[in-house]
Design a protein around this motif. Structure first.
Motif, short mmCIF file in Angstrom:
data_model
loop_
_atom_site.label_atom_id
_atom_site.label_comp_id
_atom_site.label_asym_id
_atom_site.label_seq_id
_atom_site.Cartn_x
_atom_site.Cartn_y
_atom_site.Cartn_z
N TYR A 125 -0.94 53.38 -42.15
CA TYR A 125 -1.79 52.83 -43.20
C TYR A 125 -3.21 53.33 -43.02
O TYR A 125 -3.67 53.51 -41.90
N PRO A 126 -3.94 53.53 -44.13
CA PRO A 126 -5.34 53.92 -43.99
C PRO A 126 -6.16 52.77 -43.38
O PRO A 126 -5.96 51.61 -43.73
N ASP A 127 -7.03 53.11 -42.49
CA ASP A 127 -7.96 52.13 -41.92
C ASP A 127 -9.10 51.96 -42.92
O ASP A 127 -9.70 52.94 -43.33
N PRO A 128 -9.40 50.71 -43.31
CA PRO A 128 -10.47 50.50 -44.29
C PRO A 128 -11.80 51.12 -43.85
O PRO A 128 -12.63 51.48 -44.70
N GLU A 150 -0.30 54.70 -50.99
CA GLU A 150 0.27 53.92 -49.89
C GLU A 150 1.63 53.32 -50.21
O GLU A 150 1.97 52.24 -49.73
N ARG A 168 -9.13 56.18 -47.03
CA ARG A 168 -9.34 55.84 -48.43
C ARG A 168 -8.38 54.73 -48.86
O ARG A 168 -8.71 53.57 -48.82
N GLY A 169 -7.18 55.08 -49.27
CA GLY A 169 -6.25 54.03 -49.67
C GLY A 169 -6.60 53.45 -51.02
O GLY A 169 -7.55 53.88 -51.68
#
Lengths: 441, 104
Positions: free
Chosen positions: B90-93, B73, B97-98
Motif C-alpha cells: 500500500y502507498p504510505d500517505p 490500489e 500517492r494512492g
C-alpha cells in the motif's frame, strides 16, 4: 507511546468500525488505525449493504438526517442479456418498505465516514473516552510478534501494543499474510476484478426513470453479454441522485481473455437495456477493486492465531450465490463477533489461539459461514461458462420469439423453449446444469 | 452507439480520480515490478490489459512498462501476476500517492 491497549484494529472499513463500535460500547480501550485520510477514503463497493446488523450497530439509523446510506431496496431485478436483447426477472414489494430495511445502497466514502462518526460518539460516551482512539492517515507496515504471539503493530517509527489485534484490512490482506494466516500466493481463480462508475442524474429524473418513491431504491444484476463472455456479471444500484454501475469479472478468466475491464464497461454501458437507463447522466467517479467471489478455497487458512483475529474481506468473507452479492453484511457481523471474542478473552485474561478460536466457532454458528458453506456449490455453478454464455443467450432467444407478434402461425411456448435449447445447449448439458443449480440454490 | 450515453476512455476515467499528493513531484512507488520477468519469461503479459488503471503498458517493441502514478490500489496486478513479477504494497500517505475516493 508505550501504553498498551486492549485491542488494536487495523482498517477503518465496515468490519473494523463494527468491531470498534462493539468495543466502545463495552468500555474497552482500543486503537483503530485507518490508512485513508478518513474512513472510507480507500474503500469501494458495489454497493448494497444487506441485512439488519446496521440497526444493531446504529439503532434507528433511518431516522438520522444524513445517515450515510442512500436508498432502501424494495425493487430487485435480474437481467439476462445477449448482444441485442435483455430478459428480466423483476420483483418489487411493499414488504421491504419498513425499517429496519433488508438492504440499503451505500457509497463507501460517505457511509464509512458516517459510521466512523457514530463510533466516535460511542467512544465519547464510554467510560474510557480518553483512552480509545480512531486514527486516520497512518499506514500499518508490520505486525509485531513476540514468542510467536501477536502483541502489536508498527506504523512509521512508532510501535503500538495491545492484548489482541483485529486485522480488518480488506481484500488485499498483506498483514494477514505477514502473520502466516494466508499464503503469499492466492490463486486468481477465487477472485474477481470489479470496475464501477457512479453516474449522477437530476434526482427527479432518476426517480422517474427507475420508478423510485421517497428513499426507495432498486438493484439490478446482469448476466451474459454484460461481461463480454468473461465469467462474471454486471450490476446497477440506485443511490440518492446517482447510480452505481459496474462489472465484476473473474480474475483468471479475464487474464485468459486479453480484454480490458474498462473496455468491457463501455460495452456494457452501451447495451440498449443499460443505455436507456443511464442516458444523459454525468460520470462522477470511476473506481476499481479486487473482490473475492465466495470460493472458500481462497479464504485464509484460519481466521485467528495467538493474539490476532481476521475479519471482513481480509478473511475473504464475500459471497455471490446468484441471489445477492453479499460482503458488507458479513464484514459487519464478523467485526462484531471478533470484538465480542476480544471482550470474552479480556474477561478471561486469555488471548491465546486456543481461546480466540471462539471467534471461529461464533462465525461458524452465524449465518456468515453457514451461507458460505451452504452455497459453495452455487458459487461453482456460477463459474460454469454456460451460465454467462449459453444460458443468457437461450433466455433472450426465447424472449425474442415469445414476444414477437408477426401475423404468422404462433408457436406455443414449449415449442419455442425446445428449439432455443437445441440451438444453444445439448439437452444433457442443460439437465446437468439445471439439476446442479437446483441443488445449489 | 447511443449519443447521450457517455463511454469514456481510460484517460478520461482516470481524470475523475482524486489522487493524494498529486501536486508533489517526488513520490515513491508502492508497487515494485520486475519488468525483466514480464519481458522475458511471461507468456501473457496480462497486467497490460487486466489493470483497471492502465498502469502497465506495452511499447512498440512489445516491452512492458510500469508507472505507479495512476494506481488506484485495487490489487488486481498482485493477484493476476502468476510470474512473481509484482511486489505489491500500500502507498504510505507520507511518501506515496494512492487514491482518495470521494464516493467509493
Amino acid at each position: 507511546m508505550d501504553e498498551k491497549f486492549d485491542c488494536i484494529i487495523v482498517g477503518g472499513g465496515i468490519a473494523g468500525l463494527s468491531a470498534a463500535m462493539t468495543l466502545a460500547r463495552a468500555d474497552a480501550r482500543f486503537l483503530l488505525i485507518e490508512r485513508g485520510e478518513w474512513s472510507g477514503a480507500k474503500n469501494v463497493s458495489g454497493g448494497v449493504l444487506w441485512g439488519h446488523d446496521l440497526a444493531r450497530l446504529v439503532p434507528q439509523y433511518w431516522e438520522e438526517e444524513d445517515a450515510g446510506w442512500d436508498r432502501f431496496v424494495n425493487h430487485r431485478r435480474l437481467t439476462f442479456m445477449d448482444d441485442g436483447a435483455s430478459f428480466s426477472l423483476d420483483f418489487k414489494s411493499d414488504h421491504f418498505n419498513t425499517p429496519p430495511y433488508s438492504g440499503v445502497t451505500v457509497l463507501r466514502s460517505r457511509f464509512d465516514a458516517w459510521l466512523a462518526g457514530k463510533v466516535q460518539e460511542a467512544i465519547d460516551a464510554s467510560a474510557v473516552a480518553d483512552e480509545s482512539l480512531l486514527a486516520t492517515d497512518i499506514l500499518v507496515r508490520e505486525v509485531i510478534k513476540e514468542d510467536g504471539k501477536v502483541v502489536g503493530i508498527r506504523a512509521g517509527d512508532d510501535a503500538f501494543y495491545a492484548d489482541c489485534v483485529i486485522l480488518a484490512e480488506g481484500v488485499n490482506n498483506l498483514l494477514t499474510r505477514q502473520v502466516g494466516l494466508q499464503t503469499d500466493y492466492v490463486p486468481a481463480e477465487g477472485l474477481a476484478v470489479g470496475v464501477k462508475e457512479v453516474i449522477r442524474f437530476d434526482q427527479n429524473v432518476l426517480e422517474d426513470r427507475f420508478q423510485l418513491h421517497g428513499r426507495s431504491g432498486m438493484t439490478n444484476e446482469f448476466v451474459g453479454y454484460a461481461s463480454g463472455g468473461v465469467e462474471g456479471g454486471g450490476f446497477l444500484y440506485t443511490n440518492t441522485d446517482s447510480v452505481s454501475i459496474g462489472l465484476v469479472l473473474g480474475m483468471a478468466d479475464l487474464r485468459g481473455s486479453g480484454l480490458k475491464p474498462y473496455d468491457l464497461l463501455n460495452q456494457f454501458k452501451t447495451h440498449p437495456a443499460v443505455a436507456d437507463t443511464i442516458r444523459g447522466g454525468e460520470v462522477l467517479e470511476y473506481s476499481a477493486k479486487v473482490v473475492s467471489t465466495g470460493d472458500m478455497r481462497v479464504m485464509p487458512r484460519e481466521v485467528y492465531a495467538d493474539g490476532v483475529l481476521v475479519a471482513g474481506e481480509a478473511a475473504n468473507l464475500v459471497l455471490n450465490a446468484g441471489r445477492a452479492i453479499q460482503g458488507m453484511d458479513y464484514a459487519m457481523r464478523s467485526g462484531i463477533l471478533a470484538a465480542e471474542t476480544v471482550l470474552e478473552a479480556k474477561g478471561a485474561g486469555n488471548f491465546s489461539a486456543a481461546f480466540l478460536q471462539h471467534y471461529r466457532a461464533a462465525l461458524e454458528n452465524s449465518y456468515v459461514m453457514q451461507d458460505l458453506r451452504g452455497f459453495q456449490q452455487a458459487v461453482q455453478v456460477l463459474h460454469n461458462p454456460a451460465m454467462f454464455t449459453a444460458v443468457p443467450r437461450m433466455v433472450c432467444d426465447f424472449g425474442r420469439e415469445f414476444f414477437t407478434v408477426d401475423n404468422q402461425p404462433t408457436r406455443k411456448a414449449y415449442q419455442i423453449l425446445r428449439d432455443v435449447r437445441r440451438e444453444h445447449m445439448s439437452y444433457w448439458d442443460l439437465v446437468k446444469l439445471g439439476s446442479r443449480a437446483a441443488r445449489a440454490l | 452507439m447511443p449519443e447521450d450515453v457517455k463511454t469514456l476512455s481510460i484517460a478520461e476515467r482516470l481524470g475523475k480520480v482524486a489522487y493524494r499528493n498529486q501536486g508533489r513531484a517526488e513520490a515513491k512507488p508502492h508497487i515494485l515490478v520486475d519488468t525483466a520477468i514480464c519481458n522475458s519469461v511471461c507468456p501473457h503479459k496480462c497486467t497490460t490489459y487486466v489493470c483497471p488503471a492502465n498502469c502497465y503498458t506495452l511499447d512498440e517493441m512489445n516491452q512492458v512498462h510500469f508507472q505507479f502514478e495512476d494506481c488506484i490500489e485495487c490489487g488486481t496486478c498482485m493477484y493476476a501476476c502468476d510470474q512473481s513479477a509484482v511486489a505489491w504494497s500500500y502507498p504510505d500517505p507520507e511518501v506515496g500517492r494512492g487514491v482518495n475516493w470521494n464516493l467509493g
